[in-house]
Design a protein around this motif. Structure first.
Motif, mmCIF file in Angstrom:
data_model
loop_
_atom_site.group_PDB
_atom_site.id
_atom_site.type_symbol
_atom_site.label_atom_id
_atom_site.label_comp_id
_atom_site.label_asym_id
_atom_site.label_seq_id
_atom_site.Cartn_x
_atom_site.Cartn_y
_atom_site.Cartn_z
ATOM 1 N N ARG A 339 0.639 -1.187 -0.448
ATOM 2 C CA ARG A 339 0.012 -0.027 0.093
ATOM 3 C C ARG A 339 1.180 1.484 0.042
ATOM 4 N NH1 ARG A 339 -5.151 -0.856 3.785
ATOM 5 N NH2 ARG A 339 -5.988 1.220 3.368
ATOM 6 N N LEU A 340 0.188 2.422 -1.051
ATOM 7 C CA LEU A 340 0.984 3.104 -0.785
ATOM 8 C C LEU A 340 0.671 4.080 0.738
ATOM 9 C CD1 LEU A 340 -0.363 5.270 -3.926
ATOM 10 C CD2 LEU A 340 1.895 3.969 -3.472
ATOM 11 N N ASP A 341 2.057 5.318 1.386
ATOM 12 C CA ASP A 341 1.961 5.599 2.122
ATOM 13 C C ASP A 341 0.457 6.350 2.678
ATOM 14 O OD1 ASP A 341 4.068 7.466 4.564
ATOM 15 O OD2 ASP A 341 2.366 8.944 3.328
ATOM 16 N N GLU A 342 0.222 6.436 4.253
ATOM 17 C CA GLU A 342 -1.038 6.787 4.204
ATOM 18 C C GLU A 342 -1.314 8.360 4.321
ATOM 19 O OE1 GLU A 342 -4.569 6.759 4.597
ATOM 20 O OE2 GLU A 342 -3.619 5.245 4.774
ATOM 21 N N GLY A 343 0.209 9.015 4.602
ATOM 22 C CA GLY A 343 0.051 10.245 4.301
ATOM 23 C C GLY A 343 0.052 11.060 3.098
ATOM 24 N N VAL A 344 0.179 10.351 1.900
ATOM 25 C CA VAL A 344 0.720 10.373 0.399
ATOM 26 C C VAL A 344 -1.279 10.101 0.072
ATOM 27 C CG1 VAL A 344 0.784 9.695 -1.888
ATOM 28 C CG2 VAL A 344 2.599 10.130 -0.261
ATOM 29 N N THR A 345 -1.789 9.074 0.359
ATOM 30 C CA THR A 345 -3.247 8.791 -0.084
ATOM 31 C C THR A 345 -3.818 10.063 0.258
ATOM 32 O OG1 THR A 345 -2.805 6.369 -0.521
ATOM 33 C CG2 THR A 345 -5.155 7.580 0.323
ATOM 34 N N GLN A 346 -4.092 10.502 1.540
ATOM 35 C CA GLN A 346 -4.782 11.645 2.056
ATOM 36 C C GLN A 346 -4.778 12.679 1.459
ATOM 37 O OE1 GLN A 346 -3.497 11.617 7.201
ATOM 38 N NE2 GLN A 346 -5.209 9.442 7.071
#
Length: 424
Positions: A339-346
């Motif tokens: 999965r992508l970094d959650e900060g990037v997705t947010q």
């Protein structure tokens, strides 16, 4: 145990809502009393959805909460993740989306302290008794399952391959719903675009047949994937043009503006397919509402891919964007991807949310001064809410009631609805 008070709650799409209505109808036909609140109920039925992590977490919480009494777990989570349901609620019975005709049987087993399962069925979901969630809306499931193999989606696990209902059966259901006082008919399925492929029919043929039903009602055509929409779009437009009761509305989920991401998702369409569909319907009708779905943070999505999604939305200006952050669902092909970094997705989610809101507000303001009929469906702080011919939500000031139709003039807009005043 004989008749009882059965609490039902449902989550997810309009098909889940329809399942809930039919389960309630089948239980009521057996003499049970269906209640919306859990307080004082003898047993509970929860119609589950598992399309997102957040939704699945909510389902887990509710199953644990409701496990103190006899419980039937129905819907997509029961079918797609039965092992998880057994761990969370080991005493609960389970009923898949294709087995709702066994609702009374399973509730009876649960009330008797016995655990039972009804999974993998293929029920015909037309002509069944109902207790409606909204007395003014008839939800008609035209098919179950789909023909797609999307790498991120659990729906195929829950509902299997396409099984279309016969045109005549659907028309009889629509006629019965209109006779019962429904002013709005929702034609729903996992993917309306592939309706009829398995029985030698099509969505345009179905719409022409539904147009033969007498009465003053509106028809909302549910979601169709771009992969299958292209071959039927002209026929759908012809049906809309021939019958003004069919809302000028299209829900066509693009999911990403990047063809690379779409290929990884196994969506079967390109961004250009979606763009062409938007242009076709707007050129044909002028005022036309386009709704779409977008997923950000899919495992293969790069910054460049995300930029293509932003650019696509800026070009096509969809009136409604249903935004989701990617969530890994058990059993899907994409579940094993990093999965992508959650900060990037947010961060990407915030940007799309802001863009979609700005586009929706701009779209709404373009309706200023429009005058026409609004079909009312509920109350609001200003008066009542309803829909116009393009299925735009309209908040009408000065309405005494919340049903029927009124002539209104649009005076403004928010990102979510048009604001209007009664003119007659």
């Amino acid at each position: 145990m004989g008749v009882a008070r059965i609490h039902i709650e449902e989550y997810g799409c309009s098909a889940s809502q329809a399942d809930s209505e039919m389960i309630a109808g089948l239980l009521a036909a057996e003499g049970h009393t269906v209640v919306r609140g859990e307080e004082g109920a003898d047993a509970s039925v929860i119609v589950t959805c598992s399309v997102k992590d957040a939704t699945a977490s909510r389902m887990v919480h509710r199953m644990r909460r409701l496990s103190s009494r006899p419980l039937v777990v129905a819907g997509c989570m029961a079918e797609a993740e039965p092992g998880m349901v057994r761990r969370i609620a080991p005493r609960a019975s389970m009923m898949g989306p294709g087995s709702i005709t066994r609702a009374a049987e399973l509730v009876g087993e649960a009330l008797g302290g016995r655990r039972a399962e009804a999974l993998g069925g293929s029920d015909k979901k037309v002509g069944l008794p109902r207790v409606r969630l909204d007395s003014g809306v008839g939800i008609v499931e035209i098919a179950s399952g789909c023909m797609s193999e999307c790498s991120f989606c659990q729906t195929k696990l829950a509902k299997g391959g396409l099984r279309s209902h016969r045109v005549g059966d659907i028309v009889r259901q629509v006629r019965a719903d209109v006779r019962d006082g429904c002013g709005e008919i929702w034609l729903t399925s996992t993917d309306n675009g592939c309706y009829g492929h398995d029985i030698g029919s099509s969505l345009p043929e179905l719409l022409r047949a539904v147009s033969g039903v007498d009465g003053d009602f509106g028809v909302r055509v549910g979601m169709m994937n771009p992969m299958y929409a292209g071959r039927i779009l002209d026929g759908v437009a012809d049906a809309m043009e021939a019958d003004p009761r069919i809302y000028r509305f299209l829900h066509i989920p693009v999911q990403s503006g990047s063809d690379s991401v779409l290929a990884s998702m196994k969506r079967g369409h390109t961004a250009e397919t979606f763009e062409r569909a938007c242009a076709t319907m707007r050129a044909r009708f002028g005022r036309f509402t386009v709704a779409t779905d977008v997923i950000v943070g899919y495992p293969t999505e790069t910054g460049g891919d995300f930029g293509q999604t932003v650019a696509l939305l800026e070009r096509t200006r969809p009136d409604i964007v249903n935004l989701s952050r990617y969530s890994s669902r058990p059993g899907t092909e994409a579940a094993g991807m990093a999965r992508l970094d959650e900060g990037v997705t947010q961060g990407r989610s915030r940007r799309i949310h802001a863009l979609a809101g700005a586009i929706s507000l701009e779209s709404g303001r373009a309706w200023a001064g429009w005058e026409g009929r609004v079909r009312l469906s509920g109350r609001s702080a200003r008066g009542a809410v309803g829909r116009n011919f393009a299925y735009r939500q309209v908040d009408v000031e000065g309405c005494e009631g919340a049903s029927g139709t009124v002539e209104a003039r649009v005076t403004g807009a928010t990102p979510h609805c048009l604001l209007a005043a009664v003119i007659s």
